[in-house]
Design a protein around this motif. Structure first.
Motif, PDB file in Angstrom:
ATOM      1  N   ASN A 118     -34.039  22.861  41.996  1.00  0.00           N
ATOM      2  CA  ASN A 118     -33.625  24.090  41.312  1.00  0.00           C
ATOM      3  C   ASN A 118     -33.228  23.888  39.852  1.00  0.00           C
ATOM      4  OD1 ASN A 118     -33.721  26.173  43.495  1.00  0.00           O
ATOM      5  ND2 ASN A 118     -32.294  24.759  44.483  1.00  0.00           N
ATOM      6  N   ASN A 119     -33.294  22.636  39.379  1.00  0.00           N
ATOM      7  CA  ASN A 119     -32.835  22.373  38.015  1.00  0.00           C
ATOM      8  C   ASN A 119     -33.803  21.403  37.331  1.00  0.00           C
ATOM      9  OD1 ASN A 119     -31.244  20.592  35.976  1.00  0.00           O
ATOM     10  ND2 ASN A 119     -29.948  22.400  36.226  1.00  0.00           N
ATOM     11  N   ASN A 120     -34.385  21.799  36.214  1.00  0.00           N
ATOM     12  CA  ASN A 120     -35.401  20.980  35.541  1.00  0.00           C
ATOM     13  C   ASN A 120     -34.850  19.640  35.066  1.00  0.00           C
ATOM     14  OD1 ASN A 120     -37.423  22.891  35.892  1.00  0.00           O
ATOM     15  ND2 ASN A 120     -37.007  23.894  33.922  1.00  0.00           N
ATOM     16  N   TYR A 121     -33.609  19.643  34.613  1.00  0.00           N
ATOM     17  CA  TYR A 121     -33.003  18.395  34.138  1.00  0.00           C
ATOM     18  C   TYR A 121     -32.844  17.405  35.296  1.00  0.00           C
ATOM     19  CZ  TYR A 121     -29.522  15.191  32.205  1.00  0.00           C
ATOM     20  OH  TYR A 121     -28.847  14.062  31.791  1.00  0.00           O
ATOM     21  N   GLU A 122     -32.294  17.887  36.417  1.00  0.00           N
ATOM     22  CA  GLU A 122     -32.125  17.034  37.590  1.00  0.00           C
ATOM     23  C   GLU A 122     -33.483  16.567  38.128  1.00  0.00           C
ATOM     24  OE1 GLU A 122     -29.384  15.897  38.748  1.00  0.00           O
ATOM     25  OE2 GLU A 122     -27.945  17.105  37.605  1.00  0.00           O
ATOM     26  N   TRP A 123     -34.465  17.468  38.061  1.00  0.00           N
ATOM     27  CA  TRP A 123     -35.830  17.137  38.524  1.00  0.00           C
ATOM     28  C   TRP A 123     -36.389  15.955  37.718  1.00  0.00           C
ATOM     29  CZ3 TRP A 123     -39.557  19.670  41.847  1.00  0.00           C
ATOM     30  CH2 TRP A 123     -40.875  19.230  41.694  1.00  0.00           C
ATOM     31  N   THR A 124     -36.273  16.055  36.397  1.00  0.00           N
ATOM     32  CA  THR A 124     -36.814  15.007  35.522  1.00  0.00           C
ATOM     33  C   THR A 124     -36.120  13.677  35.772  1.00  0.00           C
ATOM     34  OG1 THR A 124     -37.354  16.652  33.828  1.00  0.00           O
ATOM     35  CG2 THR A 124     -37.231  14.347  33.131  1.00  0.00           C
ATOM     36  N   ASN A 125     -34.788  13.696  35.870  1.00  0.00           N
ATOM     37  CA  ASN A 125     -34.045  12.456  36.133  1.00  0.00           C
ATOM     38  C   ASN A 125     -34.472  11.813  37.442  1.00  0.00           C
ATOM     39  OD1 ASN A 125     -32.557  12.537  33.792  1.00  0.00           O
ATOM     40  ND2 ASN A 125     -30.765  13.514  34.730  1.00  0.00           N
ATOM     41  N   LEU A 126     -34.667  12.644  38.455  1.00  0.00           N
ATOM     42  CA  LEU A 126     -35.061  12.133  39.767  1.00  0.00           C
ATOM     43  C   LEU A 126     -36.450  11.514  39.718  1.00  0.00           C
ATOM     44  CD1 LEU A 126     -34.451  11.864  42.807  1.00  0.00           C
ATOM     45  CD2 LEU A 126     -35.378  14.170  43.100  1.00  0.00           C
ATOM     46  N   MET A 127     -37.386  12.220  39.111  1.00  0.00           N
ATOM     47  CA  MET A 127     -38.771  11.762  39.081  1.00  0.00           C
ATOM     48  C   MET A 127     -38.955  10.496  38.245  1.00  0.00           C
ATOM     49  SD  MET A 127     -40.535  13.574  41.089  1.00  0.00           S
ATOM     50  CE  MET A 127     -40.468  15.148  41.958  1.00  0.00           C
ATOM     51  N   GLU A 128     -38.100  10.310  37.229  1.00  0.00           N
ATOM     52  CA  GLU A 128     -38.218   9.143  36.366  1.00  0.00           C
ATOM     53  C   GLU A 128     -37.478   7.918  36.919  1.00  0.00           C
ATOM     54  OE1 GLU A 128     -40.181   8.797  33.827  1.00  0.00           O
ATOM     55  OE2 GLU A 128     -40.867  10.877  33.998  1.00  0.00           O
ATOM     56  N   THR A 129     -36.859   8.077  38.083  1.00  0.00           N
ATOM     57  CA  THR A 129     -36.169   6.941  38.715  1.00  0.00           C
ATOM     58  C   THR A 129     -37.202   5.919  39.195  1.00  0.00           C
ATOM     59  OG1 THR A 129     -34.393   8.389  39.466  1.00  0.00           O
ATOM     60  CG2 THR A 129     -34.596   6.246  40.554  1.00  0.00           C
ATOM     61  N   TYR A 130     -36.858   4.630  39.000  1.00  0.00           N
ATOM     62  CA  TYR A 130     -37.762   3.555  39.437  1.00  0.00           C
ATOM     63  C   TYR A 130     -37.312   3.015  40.786  1.00  0.00           C
ATOM     64  CZ  TYR A 130     -40.613  -0.667  39.344  1.00  0.00           C
ATOM     65  OH  TYR A 130     -41.522  -1.651  39.649  1.00  0.00           O
ATOM     66  N   ASN A 131     -38.217   2.996  41.761  1.00  0.00           N
ATOM     67  CA  ASN A 131     -37.926   2.466  43.095  1.00  0.00           C
ATOM     68  C   ASN A 131     -38.383   1.012  43.137  1.00  0.00           C
ATOM     69  OD1 ASN A 131     -38.072   1.710  45.872  1.00  0.00           O
ATOM     70  ND2 ASN A 131     -38.159   3.864  46.470  1.00  0.00           N
ATOM     71  N   SER A 132     -37.419   0.089  43.025  1.00  0.00           N
ATOM     72  CA  SER A 132     -37.761  -1.337  42.961  1.00  0.00           C
ATOM     73  C   SER A 132     -38.326  -1.858  44.278  1.00  0.00           C
ATOM     74  CB  SER A 132     -36.523  -2.151  42.569  1.00  0.00           C
ATOM     75  OG  SER A 132     -35.461  -1.933  43.488  1.00  0.00           O
ATOM     76  N   GLU A 133     -37.886  -1.271  45.408  1.00  0.00           N
ATOM     77  CA  GLU A 133     -38.378  -1.729  46.705  1.00  0.00           C
ATOM     78  C   GLU A 133     -39.864  -1.430  46.875  1.00  0.00           C
ATOM     79  OE1 GLU A 133     -36.010  -0.185  49.857  1.00  0.00           O
ATOM     80  OE2 GLU A 133     -34.125  -0.969  49.054  1.00  0.00           O
ATOM     81  N   LEU A 134     -40.296  -0.283  46.378  1.00  0.00           N
ATOM     82  CA  LEU A 134     -41.707   0.100  46.488  1.00  0.00           C
ATOM     83  C   LEU A 134     -42.469  -0.153  45.192  1.00  0.00           C
ATOM     84  CD1 LEU A 134     -41.308   3.447  48.482  1.00  0.00           C
ATOM     85  CD2 LEU A 134     -41.917   1.193  49.361  1.00  0.00           C
ATOM     86  N   ASP A 135     -41.743  -0.698  44.173  1.00  0.00           N
ATOM     87  CA  ASP A 135     -42.363  -1.085  42.903  1.00  0.00           C
ATOM     88  C   ASP A 135     -43.150   0.065  42.274  1.00  0.00           C
ATOM     89  OD1 ASP A 135     -42.979  -2.753  40.794  1.00  0.00           O
ATOM     90  OD2 ASP A 135     -44.801  -3.538  41.748  1.00  0.00           O
ATOM     91  N   SER A 136     -42.496   1.205  42.183  1.00  0.00           N
ATOM     92  CA  SER A 136     -43.166   2.365  41.607  1.00  0.00           C
ATOM     93  C   SER A 136     -42.128   3.407  41.199  1.00  0.00           C
ATOM     94  CB  SER A 136     -44.135   2.975  42.624  1.00  0.00           C
ATOM     95  OG  SER A 136     -44.851   4.037  42.045  1.00  0.00           O
ATOM     96  N   TYR A 137     -42.515   4.283  40.264  1.00  0.00           N
ATOM     97  CA  TYR A 137     -41.652   5.393  39.896  1.00  0.00           C
ATOM     98  C   TYR A 137     -41.694   6.466  40.980  1.00  0.00           C
ATOM     99  CZ  TYR A 137     -40.903   3.540  35.220  1.00  0.00           C
ATOM    100  OH  TYR A 137     -40.513   2.745  34.165  1.00  0.00           O
ATOM    101  N   VAL A 138     -40.572   7.141  41.142  1.00  0.00           N
ATOM    102  CA  VAL A 138     -40.461   8.163  42.181  1.00  0.00           C
ATOM    103  C   VAL A 138     -41.538   9.230  42.011  1.00  0.00           C
ATOM    104  CG1 VAL A 138     -39.025  10.091  42.964  1.00  0.00           C
ATOM    105  CG2 VAL A 138     -38.021   7.817  42.703  1.00  0.00           C
ATOM    106  N   LYS A 139     -41.842   9.620  40.766  1.00  0.00           N
ATOM    107  CA  LYS A 139     -42.824  10.689  40.549  1.00  0.00           C
ATOM    108  C   LYS A 139     -44.196  10.318  41.116  1.00  0.00           C
ATOM    109  CE  LYS A 139     -43.920   9.146  35.843  1.00  0.00           C
ATOM    110  NZ  LYS A 139     -43.927   9.542  34.395  1.00  0.00           N
ATOM    111  N   ASP A 140     -44.568   9.031  41.034  1.00  0.00           N
ATOM    112  CA  ASP A 140     -45.872   8.597  41.554  1.00  0.00           C
ATOM    113  C   ASP A 140     -45.868   8.561  43.081  1.00  0.00           C
ATOM    114  OD1 ASP A 140     -46.915   8.258  38.966  1.00  0.00           O
ATOM    115  OD2 ASP A 140     -45.992   6.271  38.825  1.00  0.00           O
ATOM    116  N   LEU A 141     -44.755   8.096  43.649  1.00  0.00           N
ATOM    117  CA  LEU A 141     -44.625   8.073  45.107  1.00  0.00           C
ATOM    118  C   LEU A 141     -44.605   9.497  45.665  1.00  0.00           C
ATOM    119  CD1 LEU A 141     -41.856   5.326  45.324  1.00  0.00           C
ATOM    120  CD2 LEU A 141     -44.263   5.038  45.959  1.00  0.00           C
ATOM    121  N   TYR A 142     -43.934  10.380  44.932  1.00  0.00           N
ATOM    122  CA  TYR A 142     -43.856  11.784  45.348  1.00  0.00           C
ATOM    123  C   TYR A 142     -45.240  12.430  45.362  1.00  0.00           C
ATOM    124  CZ  TYR A 142     -42.983  16.808  44.940  1.00  0.00           C
ATOM    125  OH  TYR A 142     -43.015  18.180  45.110  1.00  0.00           O
TER     126      TYR A 142
END
Length: 307
Positions: A218-242
């Motif tokens: 519901n919030n573009n700022y929170e969306w961007t922060n979430l998607m730009e998070t790096y998942n070290s366990e899966l070695d990928s950014y959240v946006k790509d995994l999503y």
């Protein structure tokens, strides 16, 4: 000219197809639901697969009558789907594949398809490289204008198709309609993060709370922060995994060629008239369903005519 050639090739009479209420069935889901509800998990019953077949048959028509549907469409999975081709890990390791009844259920599903496809007017849709999910999505998108559709499945993913108001999802185990918990798009967003263990779709952010996902939705700022998070366990950014999970889970993501293939089969089959009462009774006897033969009153025959 083409429709005339198809008609002559299949030697069937054309019939009007104008349903008001269609029961749209994820038939593989029904078979496995019955397998685990009727038979003990780790024991083998020689007549178990026949029991599943007969109960699936009776379940369909029981629900059809109670919901006053005038039409049934059966959607079957193809063994080699586009999702498996693109994502080889998809559905790998499913416990149903190693189940003692796995091979027999596949055989019974094929018998189920052959019976309804060859002897009745019930639409049986099985399209190369597609899952029942794809067939159900396309049927819903291209249904007749005044047609109500009730999807029969325990799979909650179909809730995403109920947004239109003329499509409903009915759980045959709990015997109730399913509704979204937060909202259709919100639930789909959460599911793309949570993944699906049964289908071997990874949870891309295991420790995040639902309220935080809803905040990001519901919030573009929170969306961007979430998607730009790096998942070290899966070695990928959240946006790509999503995006990968979304392609597997969101039913809007099937290739155009698959959609066209499904549409072609729907159009080909929905005007065919294959009902043959004599051959139908003989086939039921061959399938050891004499009890049903004795119950074939006019109402039941009309069910099989999709009348």
């Amino acid at each position: 000219m083409i429709s005339k050639m198809i008609k002559e090739k299949n030697k069937v009479e054309s019939k009007e197809y104008n349903p008001k209420h269609t029961l749209l069935v994820d038939i593989s889901n029904i078979f496995w639901v019955l397998r685990f509800s009727l038979l003990k998990p780790n024991e083998y019953d020689l007549h178990g697969s026949d029991l599943i077949f007969q109960n699936a048959f009776e379940l369909l028509f029981d629900i059809k009558r109670k919901h006053e549907a005038d039409n049934i469409v059966l959607a079957f999975d193809s063994p080699n789907t586009w999702r498996k081709q693109k994502f080889p890990e998809y559905k790998q390791g499913r416990k149903t594949y190693s189940d003692v009844y796995a091979d027999e259920i596949k055989e019974k599903l094929e018998e189920f398809y052959n019976f309804f496809n060859d002897y009745t007017n019930i639409l049986c849709l099985k399209v190369d490289e597609s899952e029942a999910d794809d067939i159900i999505r396309v049927y819903v998108d291209y249904r007749k204008d005044d047609e109500q559709v009730t999807i029969l499945s325990t799979d909650k993913d179909f809730i995403q198709l109920t947004e239109r108001g003329y499509v409903f999802l009915f759980d045959p185990v709990k015997r109730r309609y399913r509704e979204p918990e937060n909202g259709i798009e919100e639930d789909l967003f959460i599911k793309c993060f949570r993944g699906d263990q049964g289908d071997n779709i990874k949870n891309i952010y295991p420790r995040i709370r639902t309220k935080n996902l809803l905040a990001a939705f519901n919030n573009n700022y929170e969306w961007t922060n979430l998607m730009e998070t790096y998942n070290s366990e899966l070695d990928s950014y959240v946006k790509d995994l999503y995006e990968q999970n979304k392609e597997l889970i969101d039913l809007r993501y099937h290739p155009q060629e698959i959609q066209d293939r499904i549409l072609d089969q729907i159009e080909l089959k929905k005007h065919e008239n294959k009902f043959d009462q004599v051959a139908l009774k003989q086939e039921l006897k061959r399938l050891n369903m004499e009890k049903l033969v004795s119950q074939l009153d006019k109402k039941f025959l009309d069910d099989l005519k999709n009348k």
